[in-house]
Design a protein around this motif. Structure first.
Motif, PDB file in Angstrom:
ATOM      1  N   THR A  13       2.855   5.179  -7.263  1.00 27.60           N
ATOM      2  CA  THR A  13       4.202   4.930  -6.740  1.00 27.60           C
ATOM      3  C   THR A  13       5.241   5.034  -7.838  1.00 27.60           C
ATOM      4  N   VAL A  14       4.937   4.449  -8.993  1.00 27.36           N
ATOM      5  CA  VAL A  14       5.863   4.539 -10.135  1.00 27.36           C
ATOM      6  C   VAL A  14       6.056   5.992 -10.536  1.00 27.36           C
ATOM      7  N   ALA A  15       4.970   6.759 -10.574  1.00 29.08           N
ATOM      8  CA  ALA A  15       5.063   8.180 -10.906  1.00 29.08           C
ATOM      9  C   ALA A  15       5.885   8.933  -9.875  1.00 29.08           C
ATOM     10  N   ALA A  16       5.709   8.591  -8.594  1.00 29.36           N
ATOM     11  CA  ALA A  16       6.466   9.260  -7.535  1.00 29.36           C
ATOM     12  C   ALA A  16       7.965   9.018  -7.698  1.00 29.36           C
ATOM     13  N   LEU A  65       0.716  11.387  -4.563  1.00 36.03           N
ATOM     14  CA  LEU A  65       1.029  10.236  -5.411  1.00 36.03           C
ATOM     15  C   LEU A  65       1.146   8.949  -4.607  1.00 36.03           C
ATOM     16  N   LEU A  66       1.587   9.067  -3.363  1.00 34.84           N
ATOM     17  CA  LEU A  66       1.893   7.878  -2.563  1.00 34.84           C
ATOM     18  C   LEU A  66       0.747   7.399  -1.682  1.00 34.84           C
ATOM     19  N   VAL A  67      -0.269   8.243  -1.494  1.00 33.56           N
ATOM     20  CA  VAL A  67      -1.361   7.820  -0.610  1.00 33.56           C
ATOM     21  C   VAL A  67      -2.100   6.630  -1.217  1.00 33.56           C
ATOM     22  N   SER A  68      -2.376   5.645  -0.379  1.00 37.24           N
ATOM     23  CA  SER A  68      -3.086   4.450  -0.833  1.00 37.24           C
ATOM     24  C   SER A  68      -4.547   4.775  -1.085  1.00 37.24           C
ATOM     25  N   ARG A  69      -5.095   4.186  -2.144  1.00 35.33           N
ATOM     26  CA  ARG A  69      -6.521   4.360  -2.435  1.00 35.33           C
ATOM     27  C   ARG A  69      -7.281   3.243  -1.723  1.00 35.33           C
ATOM     28  N   LEU A  70      -7.558   3.466  -0.452  1.00 30.46           N
ATOM     29  CA  LEU A  70      -8.173   2.442   0.380  1.00 30.46           C
ATOM     30  C   LEU A  70      -9.678   2.616   0.433  1.00 30.46           C
ATOM     31  N   THR A  87       6.176   4.143   6.723  1.00 35.33           N
ATOM     32  CA  THR A  87       7.309   4.095   5.800  1.00 35.33           C
ATOM     33  C   THR A  87       7.125   5.104   4.671  1.00 35.33           C
ATOM     34  N   VAL A  88       5.910   5.168   4.141  1.00 34.30           N
ATOM     35  CA  VAL A  88       5.611   6.104   3.063  1.00 34.30           C
ATOM     36  C   VAL A  88       5.769   7.545   3.540  1.00 34.30           C
ATOM     37  N   ALA A  89       5.292   7.846   4.742  1.00 33.33           N
ATOM     38  CA  ALA A  89       5.388   9.206   5.276  1.00 33.33           C
ATOM     39  C   ALA A  89       6.847   9.626   5.448  1.00 33.33           C
ATOM     40  N   VAL A  90       7.660   8.730   5.985  1.00 37.59           N
ATOM     41  CA  VAL A  90       9.081   9.042   6.156  1.00 37.59           C
ATOM     42  C   VAL A  90       9.734   9.268   4.792  1.00 37.59           C
ATOM     43  N   ARG A 197      -5.341   9.371   5.026  1.00 38.51           N
ATOM     44  CA  ARG A 197      -6.639   9.999   4.761  1.00 38.51           C
ATOM     45  C   ARG A 197      -7.410  10.118   6.069  1.00 38.51           C
ATOM     46  N   SER A 198      -7.722  11.341   6.453  1.00 40.58           N
ATOM     47  CA  SER A 198      -8.521  11.546   7.655  1.00 40.58           C
ATOM     48  C   SER A 198      -9.917  10.966   7.445  1.00 40.58           C
ATOM     49  N   ARG A 199     -10.638  10.797   8.520  1.00 41.51           N
ATOM     50  CA  ARG A 199     -12.008  10.253   8.411  1.00 41.51           C
ATOM     51  C   ARG A 199     -12.876  11.141   7.527  1.00 41.51           C
TER      52      ARG A 199
END
Length: 208
Positions: A13-16, A65-70, A87-90, A197-199
């Motif tokens: 997020t900081v990098a983004a 950069l914004l995708v969560s590492r879940l 929110t992240v997608a928008v 992230r898709s399945r």
């Protein structure tokens, strides 16, 4: 708010944020700089302004950069995670697409920034879907290939380019807000439902 604070403090997020600010400053500093792309000697070149190229590059990178590492167990119907994903997608679409709008205050009155804004939003949506389906590494590459491929079509086949919802060909210099909006809404919905992230991607990457 703890979840949001942790997410905003994450390296990605900081990098983004840093990359987005850098992209805006680069576009403002570049002014009216335009690159000519000519693949066919008899065709009018494809004029690619910095206020399109840089935002598209940013749009390709932001979802990764914004995708969560879940972890896999976190891919549930958790409402707060879905709200954050939406929110992240928008943001991943809005931030790159807003740069041409900001840049137009330093551009001549006849500069094509409205259709460029639509172009950037469209490829930002492509980047969202590509990152969701193919992962953080391949997603940006797919989005960039789509952009480069579109420029190739605009040069090699102006008749086909006239039918695409992308401005830039001599046969297609108008904005395409409604097709762009549809693609953006589909991309945001896909990102929200899958949490980025898709399945298939989640199974392949596990806990990356």
């Amino acid at each position: 708010m703890t979840g949001w604070r942790l997410y905003l403090a994450a390296r990605g997020t900081v990098a983004a944020i840093a990359v987005s600010v850098g992209a805006l400053l680069l576009v403002l500093a570049s002014g009216v700089t335009v690159f000519e792309v000519r693949l066919v000697a008899t065709e009018i070149p494809r004029f690619t302004p910095v206020w399109e190229l840089v935002p598209v590059l940013l749009a390709a990178a932001l979802p990764a950069l914004l995708v969560s590492r879940l972890a896999s167990w976190e891919h549930t119907q958790h409402r707060r995670l879905r709200t954050r994903a939406a929110t992240v997608a928008v943001a991943a679409v809005t931030i790159p697409a807003s740069i041409p709008w900001v840049a137009q205050f330093r551009l001549p009155d006849d500069a094509r920034w409205v259709d460029i804004t639509c172009n950037v939003a469209l490829f930002a949506a492509v980047a969202l879907v590509a990152t969701c389906v193919f992962g953080r590494l391949a997603g940006p590459a797919v989005a960039l290939m789509a952009y480069v491929g579109t420029i190739g079509v605009q040069q090699l086949s102006p008749a086909l380019a006239a039918r695409l919802p992308v401005s830039g060909a001599r046969t297609n210099l108008q904005p395409h807000p409604w097709p762009t909006l549809v693609v953006v809404l589909v991309a945001v919905a896909a990102w929200t439902l899958t949490l980025g992230r898709s399945r298939w991607t989640a199974r392949r990457t596990r806990h990356d």
